[in-house]
Scaffold this motif. Sequence first.
Motif, PDB file in Angstrom:
ATOM      1  N   GLY A 110      18.938   5.270 -63.049  1.00  0.00           N
ATOM      2  CA  GLY A 110      18.569   4.417 -61.925  1.00  0.00           C
ATOM      3  C   GLY A 110      19.821   3.891 -61.247  1.00  0.00           C
ATOM      4  O   GLY A 110      20.935   4.367 -61.479  1.00  0.00           O
ATOM      5  N   ASP A 111      19.634   2.881 -60.408  1.00  0.00           N
ATOM      6  CA  ASP A 111      20.743   2.270 -59.686  1.00  0.00           C
ATOM      7  C   ASP A 111      21.749   1.681 -60.684  1.00  0.00           C
ATOM      8  O   ASP A 111      21.359   1.117 -61.712  1.00  0.00           O
ATOM      9  CB  ASP A 111      20.205   1.168 -58.766  1.00  0.00           C
ATOM     10  CG  ASP A 111      21.287   0.583 -57.881  1.00  0.00           C
ATOM     11  OD1 ASP A 111      21.964  -0.372 -58.320  1.00  0.00           O
ATOM     12  OD2 ASP A 111      21.450   1.078 -56.750  1.00  0.00           O
ATOM     13  N   PRO A 112      23.066   1.797 -60.412  1.00  0.00           N
ATOM     14  CA  PRO A 112      24.061   1.274 -61.353  1.00  0.00           C
ATOM     15  C   PRO A 112      23.986  -0.231 -61.570  1.00  0.00           C
ATOM     16  O   PRO A 112      24.487  -0.737 -62.575  1.00  0.00           O
ATOM     17  CB  PRO A 112      25.402   1.676 -60.728  1.00  0.00           C
ATOM     18  CG  PRO A 112      25.105   1.966 -59.298  1.00  0.00           C
ATOM     19  CD  PRO A 112      23.707   2.481 -59.276  1.00  0.00           C
ATOM     20  N   LYS A 113      23.341  -0.950 -60.633  1.00  0.00           N
ATOM     21  CA  LYS A 113      23.181  -2.389 -60.808  1.00  0.00           C
ATOM     22  C   LYS A 113      21.829  -2.751 -61.412  1.00  0.00           C
ATOM     23  O   LYS A 113      21.445  -3.926 -61.437  1.00  0.00           O
ATOM     24  CB  LYS A 113      23.355  -3.095 -59.465  1.00  0.00           C
ATOM     25  CG  LYS A 113      24.759  -2.976 -58.885  1.00  0.00           C
ATOM     26  CD  LYS A 113      24.890  -3.717 -57.566  1.00  0.00           C
ATOM     27  CE  LYS A 113      26.296  -3.579 -56.993  1.00  0.00           C
ATOM     28  NZ  LYS A 113      26.425  -4.292 -55.685  1.00  0.00           N
ATOM     29  N   SER A 114      21.116  -1.750 -61.907  1.00  0.00           N
ATOM     30  CA  SER A 114      19.788  -1.981 -62.477  1.00  0.00           C
ATOM     31  C   SER A 114      19.850  -3.020 -63.592  1.00  0.00           C
ATOM     32  O   SER A 114      20.771  -3.016 -64.416  1.00  0.00           O
ATOM     33  CB  SER A 114      19.206  -0.682 -63.033  1.00  0.00           C
ATOM     34  OG  SER A 114      18.999   0.271 -62.023  1.00  0.00           O
TER      35      SER A 114
END
Length: 277
Positions: A240-244
Amino acid sequence: MTLKIIRHCLLAATVLLVASPVMAQTDTAYSDISKRDMREFRRLMPGIYTNEEQVNFQESLGVAKEDQVMRMDVVVTRTGESFTSVITWADGRTLEARHEHSIVNGKIQANAIRNGRMECARTVTRTFETFTAVGCDGPFILSPKGISLTSGDKTYILLRSRPFTCWVSPRKTDGSYAFYNNLVLHDQGGRVWIDATADHPRVGLKLRNVTWPTGVNRDSMALYTYQGQDEVYSPGYAWGDPKSERLAINTRWIQASCTQGNSLITPTLNLTPGRSD
């Protein structure tokens, strides 16, 4: 002649009277800046850092064997006014030091204390959010993103990790699922293993915040699953998004979820799911 000397003395005294408060104010201002910088430096220091991404990509980047670095983990903790750093290399070597900080000549000084004595000192300077410390075995650079540490002729790029708390449900031989909670790891290659039982095989999880050094692939947070004794090949993973702040996976033979932070997450699970669950 005497009158001229008196005038010069009076002028010099006047200059000193005017300049002294200005110099005092300037010294105080520099002192306040140094203290502020040291507070920020000390705030940034604690954390878990690893060079997982540097190690993973060095072969694909064509780094010569003799120039490649091994895995390094650095854990920095604060106890009172002191900090402790523990460095662990992949070959099992460790190095521990206590760090104490002070302001010397208007600059931050970081003293490394090993085996009960001060071994060396670094001078720390700040540029925006980055702190550069020079001295000891080699310089290091500290920023919100992580640490760049030079030791000998090697430079280690250590990224700051985020803690995650996970649960995992491996499928049992009867088709139902076991459940394990409060598993703590981090997103820079942190791993956790659940030993095999009579009902299910050994399983594992790994979190990795993949940072691509080249190409068009987007950085991603990845959750890897492992089964059996093979700790290299992952038969199933999600990304998923790296800031998940949360990542989950269900491959039928394993279910797992990881949430950023240290809070215990207890989901309501159907441990005997049907085909559409």
